[in-house]
Design a protein around this motif. Structure first.
Motif, PDB file in Angstrom:
ATOM      1  N   ARG A 129      -2.965  -6.241  -4.850  1.00 39.95           N
ATOM      2  CA  ARG A 129      -3.669  -6.044  -3.576  1.00 39.95           C
ATOM      3  C   ARG A 129      -5.055  -6.681  -3.629  1.00 39.95           C
ATOM      4  NH1 ARG A 129      -1.899  -0.720  -3.505  1.00 39.95           N
ATOM      5  NH2 ARG A 129      -3.918   0.028  -4.234  1.00 39.95           N
ATOM      6  N   ALA A 182      -2.421  -2.329  -7.549  1.00 38.57           N
ATOM      7  CA  ALA A 182      -3.828  -2.422  -7.118  1.00 38.57           C
ATOM      8  C   ALA A 182      -4.363  -3.832  -7.389  1.00 38.57           C
ATOM      9  CB  ALA A 182      -4.668  -1.380  -7.838  1.00 38.57           C
ATOM     10  N   HIS A 183      -4.008  -4.380  -8.547  1.00 37.09           N
ATOM     11  CA  HIS A 183      -4.484  -5.732  -8.882  1.00 37.09           C
ATOM     12  C   HIS A 183      -3.915  -6.783  -7.936  1.00 37.09           C
ATOM     13  CE1 HIS A 183      -6.873  -4.575 -12.189  1.00 37.09           C
ATOM     14  NE2 HIS A 183      -5.867  -4.073 -12.901  1.00 37.09           N
ATOM     15  N   LYS A 205       0.971   1.540 -10.767  1.00 32.18           N
ATOM     16  CA  LYS A 205      -0.046   1.686  -9.717  1.00 32.18           C
ATOM     17  C   LYS A 205      -1.177   0.682  -9.919  1.00 32.18           C
ATOM     18  CE  LYS A 205       0.634   6.473  -8.352  1.00 32.18           C
ATOM     19  NZ  LYS A 205       0.143   7.843  -8.401  1.00 32.18           N
ATOM     20  N   ASN A 206      -1.541   0.491 -11.186  1.00 37.47           N
ATOM     21  CA  ASN A 206      -2.625  -0.447 -11.493  1.00 37.47           C
ATOM     22  C   ASN A 206      -2.225  -1.888 -11.163  1.00 37.47           C
ATOM     23  OD1 ASN A 206      -4.277   1.554 -12.345  1.00 37.47           O
ATOM     24  ND2 ASN A 206      -4.283   0.966 -14.507  1.00 37.47           N
ATOM     25  N   MET A 222       0.823  -1.210   0.000  1.00 39.52           N
ATOM     26  CA  MET A 222       0.000   0.000   0.000  1.00 39.52           C
ATOM     27  C   MET A 222       0.853   1.253   0.000  1.00 39.52           C
ATOM     28  SD  MET A 222      -2.981  -1.034   2.642  1.00 39.52           S
ATOM     29  CE  MET A 222      -3.761   0.559   2.745  1.00 39.52           C
ATOM     30  N   ASP A 223       2.123   1.076   0.290  1.00 39.12           N
ATOM     31  CA  ASP A 223       3.010   2.235   0.412  1.00 39.12           C
ATOM     32  C   ASP A 223       4.381   1.873  -0.153  1.00 39.12           C
ATOM     33  OD1 ASP A 223       3.667   4.769   1.070  1.00 39.12           O
ATOM     34  OD2 ASP A 223       3.422   4.548   3.241  1.00 39.12           O
TER      35      ASP A 223
END
Lengths: 229, 404
Positions: A84, A81-82, A77-78, A57-58
């Motif tokens: 995560r 996100a995927h 970033k994508n 997340m960071d």
């Protein structure tokens, strides 16, 4: 053992105006598949910051974080996100359920986020029902979070974290808002499910009794790992 | 937010519908097949010049010239307008009062009237009094809208005039002391109102004017004021126009008049677009501020969604989708209410302008293109002004939000 996450010489600091606030310094940590790790330490010691880095997340201010051998700095970033959404399950102290959705919809949320069709398949629906039964909240599936108890909320949060069959389960003080009896139930449940599904679990806790159940205990003080046992 | 946008769309629906309805009416009037094949011919230097109260033609169009025009193969018909060779006044009793004024007497063939209410047979009764006569539709509108209102005179309706007998006073001026001969009283009967006849004056059959000139003024009909020319096909307009100009005539086409009308509507369209822009900015700013508030209130939810794997783009799209939904709902509410409200407004306008003849039957016209444009307008407004808040939401840091 397969290595899932590695932190190499990781430091993290935050800027507060002109001041630099160090949160973590020179952390080296390897997390293997199926391992249950507990992180303990006093408030403000950097436990949550470490958890955010492990949960992708960071970003680290210094040093490298690797996910399955890949430097996370190279992920977009994508892509992060995927990962995560599909590979990491989060459980929070405050449950963090969406109050406007029912318990069942909250559990289905990660599936909807990762779905390209914005629909839940019949097999996924079956999986939700199975988790609701396993976590003993099947009678509350149509209730809103405000209509159920703290323990039931946390069970719903666990179901939400497990619905995508993640590789890693990250629990940030999952019993912080629960009474002793419910805490014990939730912890037993988490450990049981992690073992059954061979999940990697990282649990942040103040409670030494809970921590002692893990395969590995990491003690952290003032942003540094002081003890690993 | 939805209500404000709906209100904006409602106003825009009513104004656009009115603009479209009026525009449609005038363009339809100008787009009639006959008008598209029509041009008006006047000899050079024969433009009517306004001199205080009377119109004085400088030159005349001779029968020889009319014959020359008729010989052009692309021409279907030539409809010349004549006038009496002298002065005249008109006297009429209306609403219990006797009105008298100087007026020009014109003569026109039946085909140039474009007045289906009057039959060719009625217009053919040119020899006997009362002579058939028509008045310009625009003259009545002009009287009611300006003269009657300014002087507190009663409004005159079409019905007041139809069937009314008018006394023509030949050789007599109401305003000037001129006497070209003894006053001759003739009777004419108003049969209707035509949008095609000369604005100021009374139009009688061309043969009646010839007869008056011959019998009472002792002057043979030897020239015309102007002539309406109908070409066989609209595409012949430019060829005929060029041929007539080469013959030394001045030519005005309906296309030019249409351009003037379109020019006027361009101004109304521009004003309306400016109004829409202001409305868009006002409702847009409201949308922006509401979305910013909403996003700051929903920070925790955004953070949860991000933690669960939602990408920045998905978060942004979520708010843009909500904005487009608000735009769609608001536009539908606004359009439906606008259409509902335009019905009583139409009745009000029809009653208010009851004495005006040049008016559409329906003031408000809603075309599918207009409705689609309004929906798109509302959706676009909502999305454009929600874009910055949506991007702000997408970039929020979930860690900071969850720590709160």
């Amino acid at each position: 053992m397969t290595e899932l996450i590695e932190l190499s010489e990781v430091s993290k600091h935050y800027h507060l105006g002109k001041d630099i606030i160090p949160a973590l310094s020179n952390i080296n940590l390897k997390i293997n598949k199926g391992e249950i790790i507990s992180i303990i330490g006093p408030s403000g010691s950097g436990k949550s910051t470490l958890l955010h880095l492990i949960g992708l997340m960071d970003h680290a201010s210094k040093g490298e974080v690797f996910y399955k051998g890949h430097n996370v700095k190279k992920f977009t970033k994508n892509e992060l996100a995927h990962i995560r959404g599909e590979k990491i399950g989060f459980i929070f102290q405050d449950f963090n359920l969406l109050n406007d959705l029912t318990i069942k919809d909250n559990i289905a949320l990660p599936l909807l986020i990762n779905s390209k069709t914005n629909k839940i398949s019949p097999s996924q629906n079956q999986k939700i029902d199975q988790l609701l039964n396993q976590l003993n909240i099947s009678d509350r599936f149509n209730h809103r979070p405000k209509q159920v108890s703290g323990g039931q909320k946390q069970r719903a949060a666990i179901a939400r974290a497990l619905i995508t069959n993640p590789e890693i389960l990250i629990a940030d003080e999952p019993t912080g808002n629960l009474d002793d009896f419910t805490s014990q139930q939730i912890i037993n449940l988490l450990y049981k499910m992690s073992k059954e599904q061979q999940l990697t679990m990282i649990i942040v806790t103040h409670d030494k009794k809970i921590a002692e159940k893990a395969d590995k205990i990491i003690e952290i003080k003032k942003g540094k790992i002081t003890k690993t046992s | 937010m939805t209500l404000a946008l709906s209100l904006g769309v409602l106003l825009m629906t009513i104004l656009s519908g009115l603009n479209f309805g009026v525009k449609n009416y005038f363009l339809q009037q100008s787009n009639q097949d006959k008008i598209l094949r029509e041009l008006t011919v006047t000899p050079l230097g024969n433009k009517l010049e306004l001199s205080l109260a009377t119109l004085i033609p400088k030159a005349q169009l001779t029968p020889q010239l009319i014959e020359k025009i008729k010989q052009i193969p692309e021409i279907e018909e030539v409809l010349p307008t004549n006038s009496i060779n002298g002065i005249s006044s008109l006297q009429v009793s209306l609403l219990g009062q006797i009105f008298q004024t100087d007026a020009l007497l014109y003569g026109a063939p039946y085909q140039s009237l474009n007045l289906p209410e009057i039959s060719q047979e009625e217009w053919a009764q040119y020899q006997n009094e009362p002579y058939p006569a028509v008045i310009s539709t625009k003259l009545l509108d002009l009287y009611n809208l300006t003269f009657a209102n300014a002087n507190n005179f009663p409004q005159i309706t079409k019905e007041n005039f139809i069937g009314k007998e008018i006394t023509i006073l030949l050789n007599q001026s109401t305003f000037f002391e001129t006497q070209e001969g003894p006053t001759i009283k003739l009777k004419a009967k108003i049969l209707g109102f035509s949008p095609n006849v000369k604005l100021i004056g009374l139009t009688l059959p061309d043969k009646t004017i010839e007869k008056i000139n011959q019998d009472f003024l002792n002057k043979a009909q030897d020239n015309y004021l102007d002539a309406i020319v109908h070409v066989k096909k609209p595409e012949y307009l430019s060829i005929v126009s060029e041929k007539l100009q080469n013959l030394g005539f001045q030519v005005t086409t309906a296309e030019q008049s249409l351009k003037t009308v379109e020019g006027i509507f361009k101004v109304t369209d521009l004003s309306l677009n400016f109004f829409f822009l202001v409305m868009m900015i006002l409702s847009g700013l409201l949308i922006s501020s509401t979305f910013l508030n909403k996003i700051s209130e929903q920070g925790r939810e955004i953070a949860i969604l991000k933690t669960l794997g939602m990408t920045n783009q998905q978060i942004g799209n979520l708010y843009l989708f909500e904005a487009s939904l608000i735009g769609s709902i608001a536009s539908l509410i606004g359009i439906i209410l606008g259409i509902i409200f335009s019905a009583p407004l139409n009745i009000f306008l029809s009653n208010f302008l009851s004495n005006i003849l040049s008016k559409p039957k329906t003031f408000f016209v809603y075309s599918p293109i207009l409705i689609i444009s309004l929906i798109l307008y509302a959706i676009l407004t909502a999305c454009i002004f929600a874009y910055i808040p949506a991007m702000k939401a997408a970039k929020l840091n979930p860690i900071k939000l969850l720590a709160k």
